[in-house]
Design a protein around this motif. Structure first.
Motif, PDB file in Angstrom:
ATOM      1  N   HIS A 191      -2.558  -1.087  -3.065  1.00 48.47           N
ATOM      2  CA  HIS A 191      -3.506  -0.099  -2.558  1.00 48.47           C
ATOM      3  C   HIS A 191      -2.805   1.264  -2.548  1.00 48.47           C
ATOM      4  O   HIS A 191      -1.567   1.339  -2.479  1.00 48.47           O
ATOM      5  CB  HIS A 191      -3.931  -0.440  -1.128  1.00 48.47           C
TER       6      HIS A 191
ATOM      7  N   CYS B 297       0.865  -1.186   0.000  1.00 50.34           N
ATOM      8  CA  CYS B 297       0.000   0.000   0.000  1.00 50.34           C
ATOM      9  C   CYS B 297       0.897   1.230   0.000  1.00 50.34           C
ATOM     10  O   CYS B 297       1.700   1.413   0.918  1.00 50.34           O
ATOM     11  CB  CYS B 297      -0.911   0.013   1.229  1.00 50.34           C
TER      12      CYS B 297
ATOM     13  N   SER C 282      -7.184  -0.611  -4.363  1.00 51.12           N
ATOM     14  CA  SER C 282      -8.150   0.317  -3.766  1.00 51.12           C
ATOM     15  C   SER C 282      -7.514   1.695  -3.735  1.00 51.12           C
ATOM     16  O   SER C 282      -6.290   1.842  -3.858  1.00 51.12           O
ATOM     17  CB  SER C 282      -8.549  -0.106  -2.344  1.00 51.12           C
TER      18      SER C 282
ATOM     19  N   ALA D 271     -11.010  -0.438   2.695  1.00 51.99           N
ATOM     20  CA  ALA D 271     -10.139  -0.558   1.514  1.00 51.99           C
ATOM     21  C   ALA D 271      -9.899  -2.019   1.164  1.00 51.99           C
ATOM     22  O   ALA D 271      -9.958  -2.411  -0.007  1.00 51.99           O
ATOM     23  CB  ALA D 271      -8.821   0.155   1.776  1.00 51.99           C
TER      24      ALA D 271
ATOM     25  N   THR E 224      -7.960   5.392  -1.412  1.00 53.57           N
ATOM     26  CA  THR E 224      -8.589   6.029  -0.256  1.00 53.57           C
ATOM     27  C   THR E 224      -7.997   7.410  -0.034  1.00 53.57           C
ATOM     28  O   THR E 224      -6.775   7.586  -0.111  1.00 53.57           O
ATOM     29  CB  THR E 224      -8.375   5.185   1.019  1.00 53.57           C
TER      30      THR E 224
ATOM     31  N   GLN F 208     -12.757  -3.866  -0.708  1.00 52.30           N
ATOM     32  CA  GLN F 208     -13.232  -3.381  -1.998  1.00 52.30           C
ATOM     33  C   GLN F 208     -13.255  -4.501  -3.031  1.00 52.30           C
ATOM     34  O   GLN F 208     -12.243  -5.173  -3.249  1.00 52.30           O
ATOM     35  CB  GLN F 208     -12.335  -2.248  -2.516  1.00 52.30           C
TER      36      GLN F 208
END
Length: 299
Positions: free
Chosen positions: A93, A27, A117, A285, A119, A288
């Motif tokens: 992510h 991420c 994802s 997240a 965010t 998703q």
């Protein structure tokens, strides 16, 4: 925290830090303003809990990263592509807090096929499009000074660096803390949280204000794309007690985008939301589903 550097194809150095689970799902964390890779330390414990490997790059000129003269927001996806390829990451992510929000938006536009994802927490808005009506008075003053007296902002940032080194319960830092909402003041009373936030700010300014100002200028410029054209699903989170970036900016932004979810936290602020609700943010997240094929068209 583990600091690393990587040489881009341009010859410039990019710095980044690793937090969380070293073997976890990747991420990318995009730091706020003014801040640096160090801010990603706020994600370390949750990363280990949820099996996430957080990679927090310094933006050009910040921290360990070389300055990039004339940088624009559109320059971010190629840079991130090189870093992801260097780390052998096919998909990942992305999460951005505050000033990191625009970098999430431009990444979703240009790299949707690589995302798991996206965010944004209390994200900075496209001000040339949404205007300054809801901007915090202190930021509005800094923007006016930047336009009228370009060199003054550097002086203010150097002064801010000295103030930030002080004790939060003593003037003049104490006065600045009083400008924050109740929830933010409560969270920043935790010395661990406070030190991580402060460390990011000081690292951003360690080499002087030049790159921090260049970073700010991107927020004040045209971004070069229509936010309404972003088809990838974005999770927005915003506290209604946020005095740094008003939640109504996110409300307007989400309303013109085709695939968004929004979470409004009535009693949370700019700092309290990502600290006290990080579990919920990451769980959403991670949950998703795979986006529809229409969201994976490269721009």
């Amino acid at each position: 925290m583990a600091d690393h550097t990587f040489r881009l194809s341009t010859g410039r150095t990019l710095g980044y830090a690793l937090h969380g689970d070293p073997k976890g799902t990747p991420c990318f964390y995009f730091h706020g303003w003014p801040s640096a890779r160090i801010q990603g330390a706020l994600m370390d414990e949750a990363g280990k809990k949820y099996g996430l490997r957080f990679i927090s790059p310094d933006r050009p000129g910040i921290g360990l990263s070389d300055f990039h003269e004339g940088r624009e927001l559109k320059d971010w996806p190629p840079l991130l592509t090189e870093l992801a390829d260097h780390l052998a990451l096919d998909q990942f992510h992305i999460l951005g807090w505050s000033g990191g929000g625009p970098y999430v938006l431009v990444t979703t536009l240009h790299m949707p096929q690589r995302l798991l994802s996206a965010t944004i927490i209390c994200g900075a808005p496209p001000l040339t499009f949404l205007g300054y009506e809801h901007m915090f008075w202190l930021y509005r003053m800094m923007i006016r000074l930047r336009h009228a007296f370009p060199t003054v902002l550097g002086i203010i940032l150097r002064l801010g660096e000295k103030i930030a080194r002080g004790h939060p319960d003593q003037a003049p830092l104490k006065w600045l803390m009083k400008m924050l909402g109740r929830a933010d003041r409560a969270v920043l009373k935790d010395p661990i949280v406070f030190e991580k936030v402060r460390a990011g700010m000081l690292e951003a300014l360690r080499r002087g204000p030049k790159a921090v100002i260049a970073d700010a200028d991107i927020y004040l410029s045209e971004w070069g794309f229509e936010v309404g054209s972003i088809g990838y699903p974005i999770h927005f989170w915003h506290g209604k007690q946020d005095r740094n970036i008003d939640w109504r900016y996110t409300e307007k932004l989400a309303s013109i985008m085709p695939h968004t979810t929004t979470e409004w936290l009535a009693e949370e602020g700019h700092y309290s939301l990502p600290v006290t609700h990080l579990d919920a943010i990451l769980e959403k997240a991670l949950a998703q589903p795979k986006p529809p094929a229409s969201c994976h068209i490269s721009h």
